[in-house]
Motif scaffolding. Sequence first.
Motif, mmCIF file in Angstrom:
data_model
loop_
_atom_site.group_PDB
_atom_site.id
_atom_site.type_symbol
_atom_site.label_atom_id
_atom_site.label_comp_id
_atom_site.label_asym_id
_atom_site.label_seq_id
_atom_site.Cartn_x
_atom_site.Cartn_y
_atom_site.Cartn_z
ATOM 1 N N VAL A 33 0.839 -1.209 0.000
ATOM 2 C CA VAL A 33 0.000 0.000 0.000
ATOM 3 C C VAL A 33 0.869 1.253 0.000
ATOM 4 N N VAL A 34 1.892 1.254 0.830
ATOM 5 C CA VAL A 34 2.791 2.405 0.870
ATOM 6 C C VAL A 34 3.487 2.600 -0.472
ATOM 7 N N ALA A 35 3.953 1.508 -1.074
ATOM 8 C CA ALA A 35 4.642 1.601 -2.363
ATOM 9 C C ALA A 35 3.713 2.103 -3.457
ATOM 10 N N VAL A 36 2.455 1.638 -3.469
ATOM 11 C CA VAL A 36 1.506 2.081 -4.490
ATOM 12 C C VAL A 36 1.194 3.557 -4.349
ATOM 13 N N LEU A 37 1.000 4.003 -3.122
ATOM 14 C CA LEU A 37 0.705 5.425 -2.907
ATOM 15 C C LEU A 37 1.866 6.304 -3.350
ATOM 16 N N ARG A 38 3.075 5.894 -3.024
ATOM 17 C CA ARG A 38 4.233 6.672 -3.446
ATOM 18 C C ARG A 38 4.402 6.648 -4.956
ATOM 19 N N ALA A 39 4.175 5.471 -5.560
ATOM 20 C CA ALA A 39 4.313 5.368 -7.014
ATOM 21 C C ALA A 39 3.269 6.214 -7.729
ATOM 22 N N ARG A 40 2.058 6.239 -7.215
ATOM 23 C CA ARG A 40 1.004 7.045 -7.851
ATOM 24 C C ARG A 40 1.338 8.517 -7.804
ATOM 25 N N ARG A 41 1.910 8.947 -6.699
ATOM 26 C CA ARG A 41 2.301 10.359 -6.613
ATOM 27 C C ARG A 41 3.391 10.681 -7.611
ATOM 28 N N ARG A 42 4.384 9.764 -7.723
ATOM 29 C CA ARG A 42 5.479 10.029 -8.656
ATOM 30 C C ARG A 42 5.006 9.980 -10.103
#
Length: 714
Positions: free
Chosen positions: A88-97
């Motif tokens: 979940v943390v990785a997806v949220l960060r990836a979506r922002r980037r």
Amino acid sequence: MANVDSIAVAPAEPDPTPRSGQVARPANDRAGWSRVRALVAAAPAMLTDGAVIAFALFTVLYHLAFLGDLRPSVTFRIWLVACVVLAVVAVLRARRRVGAATDSAATDSAATDSTPADSTPAAQEEPGSAPPTDRRLLIGVLVAAAVAAVSAGLAGTSVSVSWWIPGVAGLLAAVGGLLLVRQAWLSGPVPTPAAPAVTATQSAYALVVSVLVGISSFFLARNTPDDVYYVGKSVWIAERDLIPLNDFLFSENVLPPMGSQPPVPSIEVFDGAFANVVGIHASSALWYVLLPIMAVFAVLALWRLTHRWAPRRPMLAFTVAIAYLYLVAGGDAALGTFHLPRLHEGKGIFVSAVIPLMWLYLTEWFDNRSRRSLLLIVALSITAIGLTNTAAIILPMLVGAAGFAMLLVGRWKAAVVAAVAALAYPIGSLVVSRLALGGMSATGADDVFFDAASTYRRTLLFGVVGVISGLALWCGALLARRRTPALLAAGATLAMSVLFVPGVLQLLSALSGISVVLWRVPWLLALPTLIGLLCTVRVPAPTRALRRAASGGIAVLLVASFALFATPMWSPKSWVEVHERPTWKLPQQRQSIAFWIKDLDRPQGLLLAPKTIMRTTPIVTSQVRVVLPRDFYLVEYDLTSQFAKDRLLLAEFADGTASPTPAELAPALDRLDVGTICVYNGNQYARDTAPQLGYQEFAKRPKPGAMTCFRRAD
């Protein structure tokens, strides 16, 4: 740029819709399509990096579980929760980037639309390595490499060639290649070259190939003697939800464990815990669920390194590398043998996936020195030791080869940091386990020593394929992408060339006592990638089309050579059976017999059966304990002991290869507490003798695999 914009924006026909809607819809479509392309292009990296981090996390949790004496199923559930949180943390960060990147690029999307989105940039398609400054040295390297490759390939044939010829010529080629790459590095531009961009088309091709390889894993079955330990341990853990710290093959977790197998690897525990939590048989979990995933992972790992190291045409090089793995196998130790046929064993996925990824992560670290690259090196080193203890031997050689190359160009700080990151956990975990459980020995492992020539032939083979492998090895540094890939390839080549000098492996064996695994030292090479790089050589030609045609011709010749002069993965000579449906990696008749015996109403005590059936039984169930799971492991318990002599005597009796008297058999049966004897109907002596020993016939199995079973009379 203005011309491109005008071509992309000018409508072919008048549009009656309002102009305000005319801009918004195409922009949104382009942004959405850009996100899809970006996701596909990044998918191989996300999948492989995510798998590395996830398995490293499980390995750490497994090691920590010893402190709290947690059951494997509990550790697995904790791991699942942790993976979900990290995902979940990785997806949220990836979506922002990704959102920020695509939004910033939206204003220039028209220019992107005018160019084929998935085409390889010209700068990536045709760059060459920096031209060497010393032409005479280059010619000398090529001559030495040719001599080494040809003589090494001939050394295993009827042609008598002293190994000193390839040993010395290979060392000269390796030293010269490293000097050339170092000259190019020191004379080249100071700024670090950008990593080659991965297009959506390239990633999609790699994903499709990986899925096809994963599917093919269902139908190829190779029965290997090692499975009785590795798969048998997973079955034992799944059925008991315990980790056996002692022997589980000859006893119920009572006898001392094999000194050559400290409980550091976590892959068998992962499989057993997964099967226990999901509620399926551990062998099915391994061969029907985890093996295809491992195959996808291994292929994507190979793709990523090949793409990073290839100076041009990475898809072609990747295709040749995959063809090499499928077409070059055999019954010994070629890398194709350790791919799909043995990928479910920790050492198989180690050499097929961890090795290329470690070279990739080291390349990224030396290029950008980012914390992300360093984190991935650490995670991969944990993953490596979680797969096999061999990692503690091969990784130091690999990292040492890369570090030495970097030291030659002044990158000593980066080399030291990489070495600590890659070796601290594997070496540390083995040291801690030995301090806690006692000294480690290699007594139970294959103690046959292979010299340099035999080591070369086992992995790089001989004949035509051996010559191709030698060219890939000793010319790899000249073929790889400039700077870091070329330098690391040169370091690996030098390390292997030193090891191939006659007497070096003998010295290592005498100093370290690890002769048992020294034949695996070629694993430090990313050999399939180096093989693929052979078709990327820049052939002098007036046009790009002719150069591409020449590369394609080289690729065709390579694949044809593999097909004609090697043993393919699916050949019976590779000890592989091809099935029409997904199967366990066992001979089907043996598997059927083992299940039949399992379901019998047997008395307490050990099962005595033909060796092949006793070796299959622990893979089917841990509830049926056998007299001799594998005679290979008896060296751990002293072949001269009564413990070993009894088991060997009874196994030969059950096999029908010996006819000991009842007076010889009875004491051994009593000492080992044998409750059931099952023999093939063709073993008439055993069938006649069993009643004389106090056993009663109680079950018959019809053909095929006709068998008679006797139980101890009360």
